[in-house]
Design an enzyme around this catalytic site. Structure first.
Site, PDB file in Angstrom:
ATOM      1  N   HIS A  65     -10.514   4.653  18.327  1.00 27.89           N
ATOM      2  CA  HIS A  65     -10.240   3.151  18.666  1.00 27.89           C
ATOM      3  C   HIS A  65     -10.723   3.218  19.652  1.00 27.89           C
ATOM      4  CE1 HIS A  65      -6.372   4.523  16.226  1.00 27.89           C
ATOM      5  NE2 HIS A  65      -7.139   3.291  15.667  1.00 27.89           N
ATOM      6  N   GLN A 102       0.932  -1.016   0.219  1.00 27.41           N
ATOM      7  CA  GLN A 102      -0.031   0.103   0.200  1.00 27.41           C
ATOM      8  C   GLN A 102       1.180   0.995   0.520  1.00 27.41           C
ATOM      9  OE1 GLN A 102      -3.531  -0.990   2.633  1.00 27.41           O
ATOM     10  NE2 GLN A 102      -1.662  -1.185   4.048  1.00 27.41           N
ATOM     11  N   ASP A 113      -1.195   0.322  13.430  1.00 26.17           N
ATOM     12  CA  ASP A 113      -0.565   1.810  14.033  1.00 26.17           C
ATOM     13  C   ASP A 113      -1.054   0.962  15.424  1.00 26.17           C
ATOM     14  OD1 ASP A 113      -3.935   2.525  15.105  1.00 26.17           O
ATOM     15  OD2 ASP A 113      -3.914   1.875  13.027  1.00 26.17           O
ATOM     16  N   ASP A 122     -10.482  -3.747  12.534  1.00 30.64           N
ATOM     17  CA  ASP A 122      -9.606  -2.070  11.940  1.00 30.64           C
ATOM     18  C   ASP A 122      -9.083  -2.208  11.054  1.00 30.64           C
ATOM     19  OD1 ASP A 122      -8.944   0.101  12.453  1.00 30.64           O
ATOM     20  OD2 ASP A 122      -7.221   0.040  13.827  1.00 30.64           O
ATOM     21  N   SER A 123     -10.008  -1.623   9.981  1.00 30.56           N
ATOM     22  CA  SER A 123      -9.671  -1.985   8.419  1.00 30.56           C
ATOM     23  C   SER A 123      -9.381  -0.739   8.044  1.00 30.56           C
ATOM     24  CB  SER A 123     -10.566  -3.156   7.480  1.00 30.56           C
ATOM     25  OG  SER A 123     -11.192  -2.656   7.683  1.00 30.56           O
ATOM     26  N   ASP A 157     -10.081   1.580   3.676  1.00 29.20           N
ATOM     27  CA  ASP A 157     -11.801   1.009   2.833  1.00 29.20           C
ATOM     28  C   ASP A 157     -11.705  -0.409   2.127  1.00 29.20           C
ATOM     29  OD1 ASP A 157     -12.405   3.415   4.239  1.00 29.20           O
ATOM     30  OD2 ASP A 157     -12.677   5.075   2.032  1.00 29.20           O
ATOM     31  N   ASP A 203      -2.863 -12.631   5.691  1.00 34.83           N
ATOM     32  CA  ASP A 203      -3.480 -12.056   5.510  1.00 34.83           C
ATOM     33  C   ASP A 203      -5.246 -12.715   6.116  1.00 34.83           C
ATOM     34  OD1 ASP A 203      -6.504 -11.519   3.043  1.00 34.83           O
ATOM     35  OD2 ASP A 203      -6.561 -13.635   3.714  1.00 34.83           O
ATOM     36  N   GLY A 204      -6.291 -11.299   6.736  1.00 39.79           N
ATOM     37  CA  GLY A 204      -6.653 -11.340   7.899  1.00 39.79           C
ATOM     38  C   GLY A 204      -8.070 -13.141   7.738  1.00 39.79           C
TER      39      GLY A 204
END
Ligand code: AG3
Length: 278
Positions: free
Chosen positions: A59, A28, A83, A150-151, A153, A133-134
């Protein structure tokens, strides 16, 4: 001085920036800015992910609502959240394990180095990081009390976290799942897709929060699982036992706002009920 603008569906939010502190192009495009009035800011693929100024609004609501709905959350999975803000909040409930499953290791690296809102969460021995990967992680993992998504878009990298297969897996592996569900106002298509695809959960409830630096400021979350409503008295008891008695202070969340955040304006209530009662 310079300006950063995030554009979305015919409008945008412009923030004054002092300088760009970091930029990395990999899985990304990740950027970190120093802003004039919002502290540090994380931008991924052109979209504002957090500013130091209002990240707690997001959060705390993403994490404390599901965590206080659960009577005793010991094992927590955070999908995304590189983060560290969600992990930081989850630790306040004194869990045994917090897994942060982040697909892009660079997010963690840059956030730790340049932003630091994890406040030491990544150094906590109860926190485990999985770079994966989730969906793949969910296929092979043990069960969790609470799964928090907590992704970014649902474009490129995060798209699979909004599909039926993902919610299917989450409903099997988590007692309770909570996902950030975008702006129901200016990103209606994202919000609808998520609602349509998450019908596997026994019960679902949508709640909202105010996050000034996200598109138009109104942000939504979806809770999925069982027994999602907690009586005010019980909620206050949990809050007092876990937080007040331990001197843990919040900036946004409290039991009243927890309950109030499920009260939806009429246009949104209609939209949610149409989908949920199907
Ligand atoms: N994840 C949700 C942010 C989505 C913001 N979207 C946008 N600005 N278009 C936040 C990650 C922070 N932990």
């Amino acid at each position: 001085m310079d300006w950063f603008t995030e554009y979305y569906n015919g409008c945008g939010l412009t923030i004054e920036v002092v300088q760009r502190i970091a930029e990395y192009r990999g899985l990304q495009k990740i950027e970190v800015y120093q802003t004039t009035s919002f502290g540090k800011m994380l931008v991924i693929d052109g979209k504002i992910q957090l500013t130091e100024f209002d990240e707690k609004f997001y959060h705390e609501m993403l994490v404390h609502v599901p965590m206080f709905v659960h009577p005793n959350p010991k094992k927590v999975l955070i999908v995304g959240g590189g983060d560290g803000g969600a992990a930081r909040e989850a630790l306040k409930h004194n869990p045994e394990l917090v897994v942060v499953c982040e697909v892009d290791r660079k997010v963690i690296e840059l956030c730790r180095r340049y932003i630091g809102i994890d406040s030491g969460a990544f150094d906590d021995e109860r926190v485990m990081v999985e770079i994966e990967d989730g969906k793949k992680y969910l296929e092979g993992c043990e069960k969790f009390d609470v799964i928090i998504v907590d992704s970014t878009d649902p474009t490129a990298v995060s798209k699979p976290l909004f599909d039926r297969e993902f919610f299917d897996l989450a409903s099997q592996k988590g007692n309770l799942t909570c996902c950030q569900s975008q702006s129901p106002l200016i990103q209606r298509n994202y919000f609808r897709t998520l609602l349509e695809n998450s019908s596997v959960f026994k019960e679902r409830r949508v709640y909202i929060s105010y996050v000034p630096t996200y598109p138009l400021g109104l942000w939504s979350f979806l809770l999925g699982g069982k027994n999602l409503y907690v009586e005010p008295k019980l909620l206050k008891k949990r809050f007092s036992e876990r937080f007040v008695k331990n001197g843990i202070q919040t900036e946004y969340y409290n039991p009243s706002i927890h309950l109030a955040s499920f009260k939806l304006p009429e246009w949104l209530r209609r939209e949610v009920e149409m989908e949920i009662q199907k």
